[in-house]
Motif scaffolding. Structure first.
Motif, PDB file in Angstrom:
ATOM      1  N   ARG A 299       0.770  -1.175  -0.116  1.00 21.17           N
ATOM      2  CA  ARG A 299      -0.030  -0.104  -0.176  1.00 21.17           C
ATOM      3  C   ARG A 299       0.692   1.279  -0.021  1.00 21.17           C
ATOM      4  NH1 ARG A 299      -4.688  -0.597   4.423  1.00 21.17           N
ATOM      5  NH2 ARG A 299      -5.286   1.312   3.607  1.00 21.17           N
ATOM      6  N   LEU A 300       2.076   1.236   0.359  1.00 19.70           N
ATOM      7  CA  LEU A 300       2.907   2.191   0.560  1.00 19.70           C
ATOM      8  C   LEU A 300       4.107   2.322  -0.650  1.00 19.70           C
ATOM      9  CD1 LEU A 300       3.830   2.560   4.296  1.00 19.70           C
ATOM     10  CD2 LEU A 300       1.783   3.628   2.993  1.00 19.70           C
ATOM     11  N   GLY A 301       4.171   0.889  -1.419  1.00 22.77           N
ATOM     12  CA  GLY A 301       5.147   0.783  -2.473  1.00 22.77           C
ATOM     13  C   GLY A 301       6.555   0.655  -1.747  1.00 22.77           C
ATOM     14  N   LEU A 302       6.524   0.190  -0.561  1.00 23.74           N
ATOM     15  CA  LEU A 302       7.867   0.345   0.112  1.00 23.74           C
ATOM     16  C   LEU A 302       8.279  -1.334   0.376  1.00 23.74           C
ATOM     17  CD1 LEU A 302       7.899   3.029   2.857  1.00 23.74           C
ATOM     18  CD2 LEU A 302       8.930   3.199   0.441  1.00 23.74           C
ATOM     19  N   ALA A 335      13.811   0.276   0.733  1.00 25.89           N
ATOM     20  CA  ALA A 335      13.838   0.552  -0.435  1.00 25.89           C
ATOM     21  C   ALA A 335      12.277   0.919  -1.161  1.00 25.89           C
ATOM     22  CB  ALA A 335      14.190  -0.675  -1.189  1.00 25.89           C
ATOM     23  N   ASN A 336      12.219   1.827  -2.211  1.00 25.63           N
ATOM     24  CA  ASN A 336      11.252   2.394  -2.690  1.00 25.63           C
ATOM     25  C   ASN A 336      10.931   1.703  -3.888  1.00 25.63           C
ATOM     26  OD1 ASN A 336       8.939   3.758  -4.178  1.00 25.63           O
ATOM     27  ND2 ASN A 336      10.027   5.596  -4.310  1.00 25.63           N
ATOM     28  N   PRO A 475      18.409   2.713  -1.766  1.00 27.21           N
ATOM     29  CA  PRO A 475      17.406   2.481  -0.432  1.00 27.21           C
ATOM     30  C   PRO A 475      18.275   3.412   0.702  1.00 27.21           C
ATOM     31  CG  PRO A 475      18.872   0.612  -0.577  1.00 27.21           C
ATOM     32  CD  PRO A 475      19.143   1.571  -1.865  1.00 27.21           C
ATOM     33  N   LEU A 476      17.257   3.613   1.829  1.00 27.91           N
ATOM     34  CA  LEU A 476      17.708   4.207   3.000  1.00 27.91           C
ATOM     35  C   LEU A 476      18.523   3.115   3.777  1.00 27.91           C
ATOM     36  CD1 LEU A 476      17.815   6.236   5.163  1.00 27.91           C
ATOM     37  CD2 LEU A 476      15.357   5.815   5.837  1.00 27.91           C
ATOM     38  N   GLU A 477      19.767   3.477   3.815  1.00 29.13           N
ATOM     39  CA  GLU A 477      20.450   2.106   4.829  1.00 29.13           C
ATOM     40  C   GLU A 477      21.233   2.880   6.085  1.00 29.13           C
ATOM     41  OE1 GLU A 477      22.766  -0.982   2.284  1.00 29.13           O
ATOM     42  OE2 GLU A 477      22.627   0.686   0.805  1.00 29.13           O
TER      43      GLU A 477
END
Length: 790
Positions: A299-302, A335-336, A475-477
């Motif tokens: 639902r968030l695409g994550l 990750a998106n 991604p945010l890592e």
């Protein structure tokens, strides 16, 4: 004399009342709550979604398993429309372990993970030096048992390598139906039966596996220290079911998605479309060293992943207790996978359920004036000083603390008496700021009893700074190192950044106490390396200290003997003074003082031993702090670990458990009096008995009423000290017992000083005439007659 004694009694009462007032100020009572415990938890977390219940592989994890609920929209969302995506596939509940409980393995610990929330459920140290102090029953291993369907036994949900259960051949999904002749119908019965065993015992187990019953034999071990454990209301939880425990350790969720954010309160909420804390994650990879979890948020695409990696010890370093392998690496990656860019931040919670061993006697040195609990939040920022938040502060309903994003976080830890769990960001540059919010939090409910507030389960919460994630972009890592181990100074120095290591977690208080504590620790460890017993090492330390102070104590002893001899020679004249002025206390006192002055006798010289006590005060405080902080003295027995009495020199000796015969307010153990704890301790009584014996043996008869009152006050003060000493470490009592016996021997063996002819008074001494009260011009109305000398 009666008025003085009454004044002394009033002062002692005020000391007790003052202690209770100070204790109540440091540990205020929690707000009143009338609801039962389960409803309290529900009230404290009104927006938490019901935890899903699913199957463990093909077998049901819970007898009443249900499908996980569909995520609901968060009430605090902005109202923006969300993408319609297919429902997430159901994932089974899984548990597994990292490391091993085998002390000869290349690991320092065994970590039990749980894929619900991708959490750490339990962390046990495998060193025999770090066993449980409170639970001395036989240990089969952490099995996470629950009731098998229809009271068919206890279902085993995890078996760790290196445990007695694994050695006996028990496997996950086995159902234990009997221990010896005892039939097991539920998980509670299994745990109760194991509580009746002892380490080293062999037990016969009846195990149902794939429809067949097997007979297995297990040799029980010692229970290891649970550095992280499930907990509810400050009590350990062995049967883990949804909602029946405080939040598990290192849970994570999405804190911000575009313009929707979670509120900055302590409630365990989640955004709409997100169910990361209470739902099972997919286990992508799992082995002895690593477990990787993944959760997709359509639902968030994550897509978010969490990875725990356990440190190994090289074979050549297994004997090195300070090798830095008491750690896990935690990696978080978001990750998106959508076709639009999003602004994303995560929320990470810290560890929960750290040990509160010895809660009835333990006392922790505070870094601040506000006092310390048995579990405190410690934080260190780049270029700043160490800060501490205690449970008593977090228990206040209006307490809020957010360190914000003003500086780079070096580490944040939950600090217990002898152990800590710290989260250390692994930043590329020391000044990097990862978080917009850093907060201490309550992990569990505030205890109802104000005396238990210092035991409250505390944790922390980190909210990352938002990062803009492009579709299919990087991604945010974030990478962290988790230290989870004993507070050994050399070990702590290996963790953290230069200038901001974990070394400050070992704290002795004021610098002067720290100097003596560290020095005494070095001496104790040296003596221990010679004799192999810390009890003998403490006695050797006592002999060293008293030997160094022998010149001072010898002079004081000789002086006291001479004063006592003079007093005996003055007794006949003092008796005549008392008879002559028996109806005039003022003249009697002046005549006695004049007699003492003429013969150079000072009653205060009889208290010269107090100077020796003050000289030993830094040693006493240093040893007291060393016993509180030095991890090597924890679990160090006086005789043998198999003997309960004095099996831990950093704790009271615990001769006899009197819980069944004394009132509960005595057993509770919080405060000084009358909360003495669940055990009768004999060493403090021996210590105070020696003090009183010395006083009676060496104190001369009182020369006057004032001296008599002083001696009586000292006797009652000894009793008061006995109450204060009742819960101190047995190692400290051992020091005072050895020191007192040295003093007795020193006094008895030293030759008595020869009588001095000029000091002899005897019955033939000329009586002292007391000067009359001064006249108006300041001159006395009579003359004083000096007593003659031979």
């Amino acid at each position: 004399m009666d008025r003085r004694f009454a004044l002394f009694a009033v002062l002692v009462a005020l000391i007790f009342v003052g202690n209770q007032i100070v204790f109540s100020l440091l540990f205020p009572p929690p707000p009143k709550k009338a609801a039962p415990a389960d409803k309290q938890l529900a009230k404290a977390e009104p927006e938490m979604k019901e935890a899903p219940k699913a199957d463990v592989q093909a077998a049901p994890e819970e007898p009443d398993a249900e499908k996980p609920p569909q995520p609901a929209s968060d009430k605090k969302d902005s109202g923006a429309p969300e993408k319609q995506s297919p429902a997430q596939p159901q994932v089974a509940h899984l548990r597994g372990t990292l490391g091993s409980l085998d002390q000869d393995s290349p690991y320092r610990m065994q970590v039990t993970w749980y894929n619900v929330g991708a959490a750490i459920e339990r962390l046990e140290l495998n060193s025999p030096h770090y066993r449980s102090l409170d639970d001395r029953s036989g240990y089969l291993g952490y099995l996470a048992p629950i009731d098998a369907p229809k009271r068919g036994g206890a279902l085993v949900r995890v078996v760790g390598p290196g445990t007695p259960a694994a050695a006996a051949g028990i496997m996950t999904d086995d159902i234990i139906t009997a221990i010896g002749e005892t039939r097991i119908h539920t998980a509670v019965e299994l745990l109760a039966a194991l509580q009746e065993t002892e380490p080293g015992h062999s037990i016969e187990l009846a195990v149902k596996r794939a429809g067949a019953v097997k007979r297995l034999t297990a040799t029980l071990g010692h229970r290891p220290l649970d550095l992280i454990r499930p907990e509810l209301e400050t009590r350990p939880v062995e049967i883990v079911t949804p909602k029946d425990h405080d939040p598990l350790s290192f849970l994570a969720t999405i804190q911000q998605f575009d313009d929707r954010t979670l509120p900055a309160d302590d409630k365990n909420q989640e955004l709409g479309g997100v169910n990361l804390r209470d739902s099972p994650w997919e286990v992508v990879q799992a082995n002895r060293d690593l477990v990787r979890f993944r959760q997709k948020l359509p639902r968030l695409g994550l897509e978010i992943s969490k990875t725990f990696r356990l440190a190994r010890v090289p074979r050549e370093a297994l004997a090195d207790a300070d090798y830095p392998a008491y750690s896990l690496m935690l990696d978080i990656e978001i990750a998106n996978v959508d076709d639009e860019a999003h602004q994303v931040a995560y929320r990470l919670n810290g560890p929960t359920g750290l040990p509160i061993e010895g809660a009835w006697y333990a006392s922790k040195v505070s870094h601040t004036w506000g006092g310390a609990g048995l579990r405190d939040v410690i934080v260190q920022f780049n270029g700043g000083s160490l800060e501490q938040v205690s449970p008593s502060q977090l228990a206040k309903p209006d307490y809020k603390k957010d360190w914000g994003a003003t500086s780079s976080l070096e580490y944040i830890a939950i600090d217990a008496q002898c152990f800590s769990v710290a989260l250390i960001p692994r930043k590329k540059a020391p000044g990097d700021i990862w978080f917009q919010s850093v907060m201490p939090t309550r992990a569990g409910a505030v205890p109802k009893d104000s005396a238990d507030v210092r035991l409250m389960d505390v944790s922390f919460r980190l909210d990352s700074k938002p990062a803009k994630l492009a579709p299919g972009g990087p991604p945010l890592e974030h990478h962290f190192q988790i230290f989870a181990g004993p507070k050994r100074p050399a070990l702590l120095a290996e963790y953290g950044q230069p200038g901001a290591t974990l070394s400050d977690l070992v704290y002795y208080g004021w610098p002067v106490f720290g100097i003596f504590a560290r020095m005494l620790s070095v001496v104790l460890h040296y003596f221990y390396s010679i004799v192999g017993n810390y009890g003998l090492a403490i006695i050797m330390l006592t002999l060293l200290v008293r030997g160094c102070m022998f010149p001072i104590s010898r002079r004081q002893t000789v002086s006291a003997q001479r004063m006592q001899q003079k007093l005996q020679q003055l007794q006949p004249e003092m008796k005549r003074i008392n008879e002559k002025y028996k109806n005039d206390a003022e003249k009697r006192t002046r005549a006695t003082q004049e007699l003492f002055r003429q013969h150079n006798y000072n009653p205060m010289d009889q208290l010269g031993g107090c100077l020796l006590m003050f000289a030993q005060l830094p040693v006493f405080m240093g040893l007291y702090r060393a016993l509180m902080v030095d991890i090597e003295l924890r679990q160090a027995p006086l005789f043998s670990e198999s003997i309960r009495w004095a099996s831990n020199l950093a704790a009271p000796d615990m001769l006899w458990n009197w819980s069944s015969v004394v009132p509960n307010f005595v057993v509770h153990g919080a405060g000084i009096f009358p909360a003495l704890g669940p055990y009768l301790n004999i060493l403090p009584l021996v210590t105070i008995g020696l003090f009183i014996w010395q006083q009676k043996m060496f104190m001369p008869p009182p020369a006057d009423e004032q001296a008599a009152m002083q001696q009586k006050m000292m006797k009652y003060m000894m009793i008061f000290m006995g109450i204060m000493f009742f819960k101190v470490a047995s190692g400290l009592c051992l020091y005072f017992i050895a020191s007192s016996l040295w003093g007795v021997c020193e006094r008895k063996l030293l030759p008595k000083p020869a009588s001095q002819g000029d000091a002899a008074v005897g019955a033939a001494a000329s009586p002292v005439k007391v000067a009359s009260a001064p006249t108006g011009n300041g001159a006395p109305s009579g003359k004083k007659r000096q007593s003659g000398r031979k």
